[in-house]
Design an enzyme around this catalytic site. Structure first.
Site, PDB file in Angstrom:
ATOM      1  CG  ASP A  77      29.646  64.728  59.017  1.00  0.00           C
ATOM      2  OD1 ASP A  77      29.048  65.826  59.000  1.00  0.00           O
ATOM      3  OD2 ASP A  77      30.826  64.599  58.630  1.00  0.00           O
ATOM      4  CG  ASP A 166      29.385  69.209  66.212  1.00  0.00           C
ATOM      5  OD1 ASP A 166      30.405  69.894  66.390  1.00  0.00           O
ATOM      6  OD2 ASP A 166      28.639  69.348  65.225  1.00  0.00           O
ATOM      7  CD  GLU A 168      30.991  72.698  64.694  1.00  0.00           C
ATOM      8  OE1 GLU A 168      31.374  73.522  63.832  1.00  0.00           O
ATOM      9  OE2 GLU A 168      30.475  71.574  64.428  1.00  0.00           O
TER      10      GLU A 168
END
Length: 277
Positions: A77, A166, A168
């Site tokens: 990624d 994503d 987090e």
């Protein structure tokens, strides 16, 4: 009453000598300005966040995966900080799929996205896009729309993976973006629902177990969405609540060529199956 007179100068020499030494030491020391709010460590600039940014800080950096799984497929990624990526080098090393950061919040798009996204495709990789969530700035649905409109859409070409969320640790402030656990679950649900309404696909969820526990309270209701687990260790460890298996695993941020390396939990035909929906 008798008047007390000062003693002879010799009697006061030790005291005067001490004062002189103290003054000389003070003059020799460097000046230190008083601490202020400006001296506190500053947050990184908005837009600079990327997958795994908080993993080392919060979960640590362990060993690489133990052994080599026959039924796994190497991936990477990337985000803007990798710049122009050596895709042929990665392909020749065995990398077969890649995700590129497309957007963050509703205020940032990766200036390298086009070159990175098409570069992976150009060497034969199956590619996808991801969005770095900032639940403290706008709603989940609003950010899903922004993501789809700025590179996160899905196409049934057999080479495009569903978009990834994503979610987090917040690199700009409070770990959970100032949200309660129930509010965080609602935000994630709104993003996922809007993404599916726009693309027809269930978005992938990228997260770390410790963050998920802290910020969603071990919510287990998103098992329909493929899990991309972040853990830099020799095994994936405990998965977040709701998932009995993972689809992808980001296992290091210090791999060859680009740093972030991942494994798909299955052979290449399973990667192709996810792309095909």
């Amino acid at each position: 009453m008798p008047v007390r007179r000062p003693g002879p100068i010799s009697a006061r020499l030790p005291f005067l000598t001490g004062l002189l030494l103290a003054a000389l030491v003070a003059l020799a020391l460097p000046y230190t300005a008083p601490a202020s709010a400006a001296d506190a460590p500053s947050a990184p600039p908005r837009g600079s966040a990327h997958m795994g940014m908080g993993v080392v800080a919060h979960d640590g950096q362990g060993g690489l995966p133990a052994g080599t799984r026959a039924a796994s497929t190497e991936g990477v990624d990337v985000a803007s900080y990798q710049g122009d990526v050596a895709w042929p080098t990665l392909w020749n090393s065995g990398v077969r799929w890649a995700y590129t950061k497309a957007s963050e919040g509703t205020y940032y798009t990766n200036p390298y996205f086009g070159r990175q996204y098409s570069g992976a495709y150009g060497v034969g990789m199956i590619r996808g896009a991801y969005h770095f969530a900032t639940p403290d700035t706008t709603t989940g649905a609003t950010q899903a729309d922004y993501f789809v409109d700025h590179g996160g859409d899905w196409s049934a070409d057999g080479k495009t993976l569903p978009g990834a969320l994503d979610i987090e640790w917040n690199p700009y402030g409070d770990a959970c973006f100032g949200k309660s656990r129930s509010a965080m679950v609602t935000w994630i649900r709104d993003f996922l629902n809007r993404y599916k309404a726009r693309t027809g696909r269930n978005a992938v969820i990228y997260t770390a177990t410790n963050w998920w526990t802290q910020c969603t309270g071990d919510y287990g209701g998103f098992s329909a969405n493929p899990l991309w687990i972040a853990r830099y260790a020799s095994s994936v460890g405990t998965l977040p609540a709701g998932w009995s298996t993972y689809t992808m695993w980001q296992y290091t941020s210090s791999g060859p060529t680009v740093g972030d390396h991942d494994r798909f939990n299955g052979a290449l035909d399973r990667v192709q199956a996810l792309a095909n929906g």
